[in-house]
Enzyme design. Structure first.
Site, PDB file in Angstrom:
ATOM      1  N   LYS A  52       6.707  -1.038   2.107  1.00 10.95           N
ATOM      2  CA  LYS A  52       5.890   0.028   2.718  1.00 10.95           C
ATOM      3  C   LYS A  52       6.197   0.151   4.193  1.00 10.95           C
ATOM      4  CE  LYS A  52       3.119  -2.843   5.192  1.00 10.95           C
ATOM      5  NZ  LYS A  52       3.142  -2.921   6.638  1.00 10.95           N
ATOM      6  N   ASP A  77      -2.238  -6.573   2.192  1.00  6.40           N
ATOM      7  CA  ASP A  77      -1.358  -5.479   1.766  1.00  6.40           C
ATOM      8  C   ASP A  77      -1.122  -5.437   0.254  1.00  6.40           C
ATOM      9  OD1 ASP A  77      -0.980  -4.678   4.379  1.00  6.40           O
ATOM     10  OD2 ASP A  77       0.905  -5.777   4.628  1.00  6.40           O
TER      11      ASP A  77
HETATM   12  O1  C5P Z   1      -3.669 -10.770   4.602  1.00  3.99           O
HETATM   13  P1  C5P Z   1      -2.405 -11.424   5.043  1.00  3.99           P
HETATM   14  O2  C5P Z   1      -2.317 -12.864   4.592  1.00  3.99           O
HETATM   15  O3  C5P Z   1      -1.183 -10.642   4.713  1.00  3.99           O
HETATM   16  O4  C5P Z   1      -2.478 -11.455   6.626  1.00  3.99           O
HETATM   17  C1  C5P Z   1      -1.671 -12.334   7.394  1.00  3.99           C
HETATM   18  C2  C5P Z   1      -2.303 -12.522   8.751  1.00  3.99           C
HETATM   19  O5  C5P Z   1      -2.229 -11.306   9.504  1.00  3.99           O
HETATM   20  C3  C5P Z   1      -3.765 -12.885   8.759  1.00  3.99           C
HETATM   21  O6  C5P Z   1      -3.966 -14.267   8.618  1.00  3.99           O
HETATM   22  C4  C5P Z   1      -4.213 -12.390  10.126  1.00  3.99           C
HETATM   23  O7  C5P Z   1      -3.824 -13.308  11.130  1.00  3.99           O
HETATM   24  C5  C5P Z   1      -3.387 -11.145  10.313  1.00  3.99           C
HETATM   25  N1  C5P Z   1      -4.119  -9.931   9.894  1.00  3.99           N
HETATM   26  C6  C5P Z   1      -5.166  -9.477  10.689  1.00  3.99           C
HETATM   27  N2  C5P Z   1      -5.863  -8.355  10.302  1.00  3.99           N
HETATM   28  C7  C5P Z   1      -5.520  -7.664   9.187  1.00  3.99           C
HETATM   29  C8  C5P Z   1      -4.445  -8.105   8.375  1.00  3.99           C
HETATM   30  C9  C5P Z   1      -3.760  -9.246   8.772  1.00  3.99           C
HETATM   31  O8  C5P Z   1      -5.476 -10.075  11.717  1.00  3.99           O
HETATM   32  N3  C5P Z   1      -6.231  -6.581   8.855  1.00  3.99           N
END
Ligand code: C5P
Length: 308
Positions: free
Chosen positions: A18, A148
């Site tokens: 994406k 995501d």
């Molecule tokens: O959800 P995911 O594990 O992909 O996110 C990785 C990191 O990115 C999270 O631990 C956070 O530090 C950051 N993040 C964030 N806010 C979001 C998505 C991701 O701070 N909405």
């Protein structure tokens, strides 16, 4: 447990990467995440995943393809986590699988490569194990694995709010032609959000994506879309990897009608007015030698799909 598939048969799926056409971020929340308002578009760069039965409690993954050496193959692999989570939710100890991933989506590139693999594993294992699980239920499980993942399951064009995992469809006409500048330098998402926290003073009110951007998508107007691409994380990504700013300037000088760092970067997406211009731009950007590789993609495309 009863299965429609024998042990030697594999379920094959593919999942798209994406780009974020708009990404507005609020401040860091007490849970460590940031509230977002983002418009996702799935684009035609695909990881493929094959799932086969393995003995109960055995969850394994192998990875081939581009940058595969950089993908962890232990229990931290997001596709393995997805398979384990699905097996746990199914409530039977009889499940196990062997996953084989073929990577094309850049690794830690801001294009949801890991989340795409998790989405692929959820779909493939639900079919492999013949589980009675709806797309909505897969989305709920996906959100537990990463913000995501729900979008990677659905694909197309969508508005993501909260952590980016609460999705609403966005009307989009036509096909958009992109040239991706893939960069050698990795960028970790938490690091980019950390730099964003240090640099930005985000408003605490409701987050909105530009109305002009949504109108451009409804009208199928790439020129208008190119003008309003926006990413609040871009300044943080440039501050951590100053070279990216040069990549961005170069693509715009070579004829892109818009440019945006995808997600937390370092991939930079350049919008072209049509397919021929995209072909021209990708050749010129390659020749300019400012990035690791150049890839031409189109969007929107669907999310995870079964291949067999
Ligand atoms: O959800 P995911 O594990 O992909 O996110 C990785 C990191 O990115 C999270 O631990 C956070 O530090 C950051 N993040 C964030 N806010 C979001 C998505 C991701 O701070 N909405």
């Amino acid at each position: 447990m009863a299965s429609a598939l024998t042990e030697s048969e594999a379920v094959r799926v593919r999942a798209a990467g994406k780009i974020n056409l708009a990404l507005r971020s609020g401040p860091r929340r007490p849970d460590g995440y940031h509230s977002l308002a983002t418009v996702f578009q799935a684009v035609s760069i695909y990881d493929e995943l094959e799932a086969r039965w393995s003995h109960a409690g055995d969850f394994r993954v192998s990875v081939t393809g581009e940058q595969s050496a950089q993908v962890p193959t232990g229990p931290g692999n997001l596709a393995v986590k997805a398979a384990r989570l699905l097996a746990r939710e199914a409530g039977t100890a009889e499940l196990g699988c062997e996953l084989a991933i073929r990577k094309a989506i850049p690794v830690t590139g801001g294009m949801a490569g890991g989340s795409a693999d998790a989405a692929a594993a959820l779909l493939a294992c639900s079919v492999l194990w013949d589980l009675d699980v709806s797309p909505d239920e897969l989305g709920v499980l996906g959100a537990r694995l990463g913000a995501d993942v729900p979008f990677c399951l659905t694909g197309g064009t969508a508005l993501g709010t909260d952590r980016g995992d609460q999705l609403a469809p966005v009307l989009s006409r036509g096909t958009y032609h992109w040239v991706l500048a893939l960069n050698a330098e990795e960028l970790s998402t938490p690091e980019v959000f950390g730099r964003f926290d240090a640099l930005a003073r985000p408003a605490t009110g409701p987050l909105e994506v530009p109305a002009e951007l949504l109108n451009a998508l409804i009208g199928g107007d790439p020129v208008a879309l190119g003008r309003c691409l926006v990413n609040d994380l871009e300044a943080a990504a440039f501050s951590l990897r100053p070279h990216l700013e040069r990549v961005r300037t170069t693509g715009l000088e070579l004829g892109a009608i818009g440019a945006v760092v995808s997600g937390s970067g370092p991939t930079v997406a350049f919008l072209a007015s049509d397919e021929n211009t995209a072909i021209d731009l990708s050749g010129k950007l390659s020749a300019a030698g400012v990035c690791r590789a150049v890839k031409r993609v189109q969007g929107p495309v669907p999310g995870v799909r079964l291949l067999n």
